[in-house]
Design a protein around this motif. Sequence first.
Motif, PDB file in Angstrom:
ATOM      1  N   GLU A   1       0.831  -1.200   0.000  1.00 60.22           N
ATOM      2  CA  GLU A   1       0.000   0.000   0.000  1.00 60.22           C
ATOM      3  C   GLU A   1       0.868   1.253   0.000  1.00 60.22           C
ATOM      4  O   GLU A   1       1.819   1.358   0.770  1.00 60.22           O
ATOM      5  CB  GLU A   1      -0.911   0.020   1.233  1.00 60.22           C
ATOM      6  CG  GLU A   1      -2.003  -1.036   1.216  1.00 60.22           C
ATOM      7  CD  GLU A   1      -2.908  -0.926   2.431  1.00 60.22           C
ATOM      8  OE1 GLU A   1      -2.745   0.057   3.200  1.00 60.22           O
ATOM      9  OE2 GLU A   1      -3.768  -1.798   2.602  1.00 60.22           O
ATOM     10  N   PRO A   2       0.541   2.228  -0.861  1.00 59.29           N
ATOM     11  CA  PRO A   2       1.306   3.481  -0.866  1.00 59.29           C
ATOM     12  C   PRO A   2       0.941   4.333   0.340  1.00 59.29           C
ATOM     13  O   PRO A   2      -0.121   4.143   0.954  1.00 59.29           O
ATOM     14  CB  PRO A   2       0.868   4.151  -2.169  1.00 59.29           C
ATOM     15  CG  PRO A   2      -0.534   3.649  -2.388  1.00 59.29           C
ATOM     16  CD  PRO A   2      -0.516   2.220  -1.887  1.00 59.29           C
ATOM     17  N   PRO A   3       1.789   5.289   0.709  1.00 61.02           N
ATOM     18  CA  PRO A   3       1.443   6.208   1.800  1.00 61.02           C
ATOM     19  C   PRO A   3       0.193   7.009   1.444  1.00 61.02           C
ATOM     20  O   PRO A   3      -0.115   7.203   0.259  1.00 61.02           O
ATOM     21  CB  PRO A   3       2.674   7.126   1.892  1.00 61.02           C
ATOM     22  CG  PRO A   3       3.778   6.349   1.261  1.00 61.02           C
ATOM     23  CD  PRO A   3       3.136   5.538   0.185  1.00 61.02           C
ATOM     24  N   PRO A   4      -0.546   7.486   2.428  1.00 59.32           N
ATOM     25  CA  PRO A   4      -1.744   8.287   2.158  1.00 59.32           C
ATOM     26  C   PRO A   4      -1.416   9.499   1.286  1.00 59.32           C
ATOM     27  O   PRO A   4      -0.405  10.173   1.487  1.00 59.32           O
ATOM     28  CB  PRO A   4      -2.193   8.724   3.554  1.00 59.32           C
ATOM     29  CG  PRO A   4      -1.630   7.703   4.475  1.00 59.32           C
ATOM     30  CD  PRO A   4      -0.327   7.283   3.878  1.00 59.32           C
ATOM     31  N   GLY A   5      -2.274   9.761   0.303  1.00 59.55           N
ATOM     32  CA  GLY A   5      -2.086  10.921  -0.567  1.00 59.55           C
ATOM     33  C   GLY A   5      -1.257  10.653  -1.797  1.00 59.55           C
ATOM     34  O   GLY A   5      -1.164  11.508  -2.682  1.00 59.55           O
TER      35      GLY A   5
ATOM     36  N   ALA B   1       0.400   4.458  -6.024  1.00 62.31           N
ATOM     37  CA  ALA B   1       1.471   3.468  -5.944  1.00 62.31           C
ATOM     38  C   ALA B   1       2.644   3.876  -6.833  1.00 62.31           C
ATOM     39  O   ALA B   1       3.817   3.718  -6.454  1.00 62.31           O
ATOM     40  CB  ALA B   1       0.938   2.095  -6.346  1.00 62.31           C
ATOM     41  N   ASP B   2       2.336   4.419  -8.016  1.00 69.64           N
ATOM     42  CA  ASP B   2       3.402   4.839  -8.936  1.00 69.64           C
ATOM     43  C   ASP B   2       4.202   6.003  -8.359  1.00 69.64           C
ATOM     44  O   ASP B   2       5.429   6.049  -8.479  1.00 69.64           O
ATOM     45  CB  ASP B   2       2.816   5.229 -10.295  1.00 69.64           C
ATOM     46  CG  ASP B   2       2.336   4.024 -11.094  1.00 69.64           C
ATOM     47  OD1 ASP B   2       2.762   2.903 -10.774  1.00 69.64           O
ATOM     48  OD2 ASP B   2       1.532   4.217 -12.019  1.00 69.64           O
ATOM     49  N   ALA B   3       3.499   6.966  -7.726  1.00 70.00           N
ATOM     50  CA  ALA B   3       4.186   8.123  -7.145  1.00 70.00           C
ATOM     51  C   ALA B   3       5.094   7.687  -5.996  1.00 70.00           C
ATOM     52  O   ALA B   3       6.226   8.161  -5.866  1.00 70.00           O
ATOM     53  CB  ALA B   3       3.172   9.151  -6.664  1.00 70.00           C
ATOM     54  N   ALA B   4       4.601   6.781  -5.156  1.00 67.68           N
ATOM     55  CA  ALA B   4       5.414   6.302  -4.034  1.00 67.68           C
ATOM     56  C   ALA B   4       6.632   5.542  -4.536  1.00 67.68           C
ATOM     57  O   ALA B   4       7.739   5.696  -3.999  1.00 67.68           O
ATOM     58  CB  ALA B   4       4.570   5.399  -3.130  1.00 67.68           C
TER      59      ALA B   4
END
Length: 256
Positions: free
Chosen positions: A126-130, A133-136
């Motif tokens: 799971e990516p961080p809130p906000g 997945a691609d940005a993280a």
Amino acid sequence: PPPAPLPLTPLAKQFANPATAPMASNFCLVYLEMGLGRAAPAQRAVVVPPLLRGIARRGAAQQETLFSLLLGSLSELPLPGSHAELEGRLPFLTDPADRALVLEWLLDLLQFLPPPAAPAADRSAEPPPGLSADAAKRVKGRLSHEEVRGELLAAKKLAACRLLGAPAGGAPVPVASSDAPAVTAAGGPATAAGSPSAGGEGPLFSPLETLPHWLVASCDGDGAVKTTGEARLRAVAAGTDLESHALIDSLCSLVL
């Protein structure tokens, strides 16, 4: 035996050449990443900035690698003394598309939160809130969990603040330190936050470009990042049209 030195300058020139075939540019980037990991900070500061010229036109895989190289050299980047020096020192900020993408990545970096210390199997991806997945992934790259938490993550965010607050001919911009008084990007004592000096050219980035970044930084869990963000937010908000549609859209994108 120590690893053999790699010809970073020729590799960088070949990679940056628009006529280089995709296979050759991928080859160059693999060895640039390997060689820059062993290079001295001063050498990284010279080699990395030209590599990012045209990053907006690169594929996602190359963008991820280039941003990883940028992350590793953020604190050593040669800041321009004036806008006239921008082309020579930070050429990737002269093209509007490259500039917008780098600003987007810097905002993602400031929003990035460390993954759980012992992530459960169903939450580890799971990516961080906000963040998507691609940005993280574009922020973290191949760094370990330990390299994107605590003081190491805070240092990366403060390096991002150093670039975002680059004066480019104006007064030095304060960057807080967790164990020392506020210092400027130039290394001297902090002055009034972000106000251009007489006859100066003002900041490298406009308030409209960076106000969302300072807002995010002002909410960070690290004290030094938070202090820097709060000071810069007050400075840029005072002279910014807060009813600008572009600014409102940018701020809404943070929460919607």
